[in-house]
Design an enzyme around this catalytic site. Structure first.
Site, PDB file in Angstrom:
ATOM      1  N   GLY B 290       0.842  -1.204   0.000  1.00 40.73           N
ATOM      2  CA  GLY B 290       0.000   0.000   0.000  1.00 40.73           C
ATOM      3  C   GLY B 290       0.866   1.238   0.000  1.00 40.73           C
ATOM      4  O   GLY B 290       2.058   1.177   0.323  1.00 40.73           O
ATOM      5  N   ASN B 292       2.360   4.974   1.096  1.00 39.75           N
ATOM      6  CA  ASN B 292       2.725   5.544   2.390  1.00 39.75           C
ATOM      7  C   ASN B 292       1.469   6.165   2.999  1.00 39.75           C
ATOM      8  O   ASN B 292       0.725   6.854   2.313  1.00 39.75           O
ATOM      9  CB  ASN B 292       3.779   6.646   2.226  1.00 39.75           C
ATOM     10  CG  ASN B 292       5.112   6.107   1.751  1.00 39.75           C
ATOM     11  OD1 ASN B 292       5.508   6.333   0.631  1.00 39.75           O
ATOM     12  ND2 ASN B 292       5.796   5.384   2.603  1.00 39.75           N
ATOM     13  N   GLY B 293       1.229   5.881   4.277  1.00 39.83           N
ATOM     14  CA  GLY B 293       0.077   6.478   4.960  1.00 39.83           C
ATOM     15  C   GLY B 293      -1.244   5.808   4.636  1.00 39.83           C
ATOM     16  O   GLY B 293      -2.301   6.366   4.891  1.00 39.83           O
ATOM     17  N   SER B 294      -1.203   4.579   4.085  1.00 37.67           N
ATOM     18  CA  SER B 294      -2.466   3.915   3.732  1.00 37.67           C
ATOM     19  C   SER B 294      -3.051   3.134   4.905  1.00 37.67           C
ATOM     20  O   SER B 294      -4.155   2.609   4.809  1.00 37.67           O
ATOM     21  CB  SER B 294      -2.263   2.983   2.535  1.00 37.67           C
ATOM     22  OG  SER B 294      -1.300   2.011   2.848  1.00 37.67           O
ATOM     23  N   GLY B 295      -2.317   3.045   6.009  1.00 41.05           N
ATOM     24  CA  GLY B 295      -2.850   2.393   7.205  1.00 41.05           C
ATOM     25  C   GLY B 295      -2.192   1.060   7.537  1.00 41.05           C
ATOM     26  O   GLY B 295      -2.635   0.369   8.459  1.00 41.05           O
ATOM     27  N   LYS B 296      -1.138   0.701   6.825  1.00 38.53           N
ATOM     28  CA  LYS B 296      -0.487  -0.601   7.055  1.00 38.53           C
ATOM     29  C   LYS B 296       0.095  -0.687   8.476  1.00 38.53           C
ATOM     30  O   LYS B 296      -0.095  -1.683   9.167  1.00 38.53           O
ATOM     31  CB  LYS B 296       0.655  -0.825   6.038  1.00 38.53           C
ATOM     32  CG  LYS B 296       0.246  -0.710   4.585  1.00 38.53           C
ATOM     33  CD  LYS B 296       1.375  -1.072   3.649  1.00 38.53           C
ATOM     34  CE  LYS B 296       2.551  -0.117   3.730  1.00 38.53           C
ATOM     35  NZ  LYS B 296       2.327   1.240   3.220  1.00 38.53           N
ATOM     36  N   SER B 297       0.803   0.369   8.864  1.00 35.34           N
ATOM     37  CA  SER B 297       1.456   0.332  10.185  1.00 35.34           C
ATOM     38  C   SER B 297       0.420   0.288  11.299  1.00 35.34           C
ATOM     39  O   SER B 297       0.610  -0.413  12.298  1.00 35.34           O
ATOM     40  CB  SER B 297       2.352   1.563  10.368  1.00 35.34           C
ATOM     41  OG  SER B 297       3.373   1.521   9.420  1.00 35.34           O
ATOM     42  N   GLU B 416       8.366  -4.097   6.789  1.00 37.26           N
ATOM     43  CA  GLU B 416       9.379  -3.616   5.847  1.00 37.26           C
ATOM     44  C   GLU B 416      10.790  -4.019   6.281  1.00 37.26           C
ATOM     45  O   GLU B 416      11.668  -3.167   6.481  1.00 37.26           O
ATOM     46  CB  GLU B 416       9.284  -2.093   5.694  1.00 37.26           C
ATOM     47  CG  GLU B 416       7.951  -1.651   5.121  1.00 37.26           C
ATOM     48  CD  GLU B 416       7.901  -0.147   4.906  1.00 37.26           C
ATOM     49  OE1 GLU B 416       8.909   0.403   4.461  1.00 37.26           O
ATOM     50  OE2 GLU B 416       6.846   0.435   5.187  1.00 37.26           O
TER      51      GLU B 416
END
Lengths: 243, 495
Positions: B290, B292-297, B416
């Site tokens: 996804g 950056n900033g798509s909510g993965k973390s 990552e």
């Protein structure tokens, strides 16, 4: 609309110093109460909420309770109300506690208000106006940036270690695992400082004797007059207290 | 054409090091060239850039036998701050390089140091904000930026200075594929239109090669090859397809992770992720990709129990995650973080690997056997007594993996794990994960590297705008390229 953030930092600093010094000099509960009220009202007008003071208020309530207890036990002002063995309670303990509480409140709220609503870059410019070399003045915004970064780093180290099975939930566990968290934090702190130092040098920091700013601070005549009025006001309080 | 950078270095040696870190380097880089720099671990890529900036020896003390000239100036005779007249340098880890709280102050930092007028500063900041698409987050504080956003801000601060030379050390290490392509397109445009001489240490994707003129290959502190891009492709070839052959043994009956409408909203109403319905079966190897900033973390934090779901529920091994049982559940999970330095804290490789064994009732012989097995698995046997900070970044990531694997986790969550590593180092880390997957360990991988996801995972899940947007079998990725373009993960023709 009135916004504390948009005021000149010199005015905000004078206002903060006026509040702190007046609170320390004056023994009037009424005056101290008014000053505290003014801080809260100015915050409410500017930010439409008192949320920023929430944590500080909780801490102040705890401190206030301690002050009340200490004055209750050790206060010797006013008339003796009650005596039992070495415990003697005098009538003046409430007034003394209220005054102490108001003073602590004014000092902490005004300092907090100044810190929260003054941009670190504005503080740097204020210092430069006072002939501090910009290499030192610019340390203010750099430190302001460094603190949240290090808090974030510490949080991230704790999270990754906690996820790895290092017990880190209770206060005791956190203290016990402090060396495990502090070592990588120190390593990260040194690395961040080193990278930041190289980065600023290579972006021309120190290249010229002076530096410019994107948004300059500018003392409006009205703000200048307010500063003068605050100084006169404090002089008045001082004279009244001495006399 | 006249060279703008000239290096003639016989040896660059650090104190107490017997061998030179750079040796026999004779390079001429012409004005307006776009050079991609590549090479294995510790080959001297970053040090080469430090040497051009004169940070080595002025910032990193070392002895240089030779000369470095930038724009006809011997850099050893210029103060470090004066190098800002000639070059802009962006190092790895952008968060470390920002020194201001507000994005706009950071963008203006370099230009303001050059003592330009207020109007000029304002103008240049506005131009770079539009150029890099920063305006959307220009009112944020710098500590609230994602890795990709921070990378753009640091680059913007350097671009605003309009230096004739740009030196960039893995500028896309934390960016998603589409943002990486956009950034390289911007750099290519700058190079073509403004004739900015550009040197980029390339990441494992090699996306920079589209715009580069020549490729500098480093090995063991010296220049191995200096080739045109076509020569480089001929000699070193393209990235090969590493699709693993071993089948996955997925037990469809058992959910290792189950999210049922789980969402999270951060303080201040910032959306972390919207309600997610997701399950990971036993033995599966799922990759989450996804922007950056798509909510993965945030999704990973929900699974790890580091944040509470604002709504819905999270289950690990069939048990709802609560504050009370999260510690117990975590013991069955191995977490591999993006930055290995966050989780490494012991003073030797052996101590680091064996840390989790302290709480297990194993005999000395059993412990020693496990340590040796793990060291063999991660390829660090023989380095047991070395301090972890003396290892390369790739080796530290392997050490972090070892410290996770020794606990025999049933599930490994890797965030990552190959970010910032070169192709060879990434391959080693991914092969170790694939090996563990082959032994039945369930793996959840978050990555920006689509080839990595395709080659090693069984299933790919795409996150977009804080939601799960797409799910498909990894080998069938080519059938979903249009969807990946639509979800702004790649640009048309990128992959």
């Amino acid at each position: 609309m009135f916004k504390l953030k948009e005021l000149d930092p010199r005015l905000k600093l004078t206002w903060c110093l006026f509040l702190v010094l007046t609170a320390l000099v004056s023994r009037s509960i009424l005056l101290n109460g008014i000053l505290l009220g003014v801080i809260l009202i100015s915050e409410l007008f500017s930010e439409k909420s008192l949320k920023a003071f929430k944590m500080l208020s909780i801490v102040l309530l705890i401190i206030g309770t301690q002050v009340l207890i200490i004055n209750l036990i050790f206060g010797r002002e006013g008339e003796l109300l009650y005596a039992w063995g070495i415990l003697q309670i005098y009538s003046g303990f409430i007034a003394t506690s209220i005054l102490a509480f108001l003073r602590i409140g004014i000092i902490s709220f005004s300092a907090y208000q100044f810190g929260v609503h003054t941009d670190p870059m504005d503080m740097a410019q204020m210092l430069i106006h006072w002939r501090i070399p910009y290499r030192y003045a610019m340390l203010v915004p750099m430190v302001a940036r460094f603190f949240p970064v290090m808090i974030g780093e510490y949080q991230s180290i704790c999270n990754s270690q906690s996820a790895r099975g290092v017990p880190n939930d209770t206060v005791v566990e956190k203290i016990r695992n402090l060396p495990a968290s502090i070592l990588p934090l120190m390593y990260r702190a040194m690395r961040i400082s080193s990278d930041a130092a190289l980065s600023v040098e290579l972006r021309g920091y120190g290249r010229h004797a002076t530096r410019n700013f994107q948004k300059k601070i500018n003392l409006h005549p009205l703000e200048g007059m307010t500063i003068v009025c605050l100084m006169i006001g404090f002089g008045g309080v001082l004279i009244k207290t001495i006399l | 054409m006249k060279p703008i950078i000239q290096l003639d270095i016989t040896a660059l040696t650090f104190p107490d090091e017997p061998e030179p870190a750079l040796k026999n380097i004779k390079l001429n880089i012409n004005a307006g060239e776009f050079i991609a720099i590549t090479g294995g671990a510790a080959s001297g890529k970053s040090l080469l850039l430090h040497t051009i900036t004169s940070a080595a020896p002025k910032f990193y003390p070392c002895a240089i036998n030779g000369t470095v000239t930038v724009a006809d100036q011997n850099v050893s005779k210029l103060p470090l701050c004066q190098m800002a007249d000639y070059l802009g340098y962006m190092m790895q880890e952008p968060q470390n390089q920002m020194v201001n709280r507000r994005v706009t102050d950071e963008l203006a930092f370099g230009v303001a140091n050059l003592n330009l007028s207020q109007d000029e500063i304002e103008h240049r900041v506005n131009v770079v904000m539009d150029f890099l698409g920063i305006r959307a987050f220009s009112d944020r504080t710098t500590d609230a930026l994602s890795g990709g956003q921070a990378q753009k801000v640091v680059l913007g601060s350097i671009l605003a200075m309009k230096t004739p030379i740009l030196l960039l050390d893995q500028p896309t290490a934390e960016l998603d594929p589409k943002t990486s392509s956009e950034l390289y397109r911007h750099l290519g445009r700058l190079n073509r239109e403004k004739k900015v001489t550009t040197l980029v240490v390339m990441d494992k994707s090699g996306a920079v090669l589209k715009d580069a003129h020549r490729v500098l290959v480093m090995e063991a502190g010296t220049v191995k090859d200096f080739l045109t891009v076509s020569e480089y492709h001929k000699k070193y070839g393209c990235r090969k397809n590493n699709r693993r052959a071993k089948p996955f043994q997925v037990d469809e009956r058992y959910d290792v992770i189950k999210l049922s409408g789980a969402s999270h909203t951060y303080k201040g109403g910032i959306t972390g992720c919207q309600p997610l319905d997701f399950s990971l079966k036993k033995g599966d190897f799922t990759a989450i990709i996804g922007q950056n900033g798509s909510g993965k973390s945030t999704m990973l934090k929900l699974i790890e129990g580091l944040v509470k779901p604002s709504a819905g529920s999270v289950e690990l091994f069939g048990t709802p995650v609560t504050r009370k049982n999260v510690g117990e559940l975590r013991r069955r999970v191995g977490f591999l973080f993006q930055n290995p330095d966050d989780q490494i804290f012991c003073s030797s490789v052996r101590d680091e690997i064996s840390y989790v064994l302290k709480n297990k009732n194993l005999s000395a012989q059993q412990s020693e056997q496990k340590i040796q097995e793990t060291l063999d698995l991660i390829g660090l046997a023989g380095l047991e007594e070395m301090h972890p900070q003396r290892l390369s970044r790739g080796q530290r990531q392997l050490l972090a993996l070892g410290s996770v694997v020794i606990n025999d986790p049933e599930l490994i969550i890797a965030d990552e794990p190959t970010s910032g590593l070169n192709a060879a180092q990434s391959q080693v880390v991914m092969e170790k994960l694939a090996h563990l997957s082959g032994q039945g360990v369930t793996i959840l991988l978050v990555t920006h590297d689509l080839a990595e996801a395709r080659d090693f995972a069984n299933r790919i899940v795409v996150m977009h705008n804080h939601q799960l947007a797409l799910e498909f079998e990894a080998p069938k990725m080519d059938n979903y390229l249009n969807d990946l373009v639509r979800l702004e993960l790649i640009e048309g023709g990128d992959f």
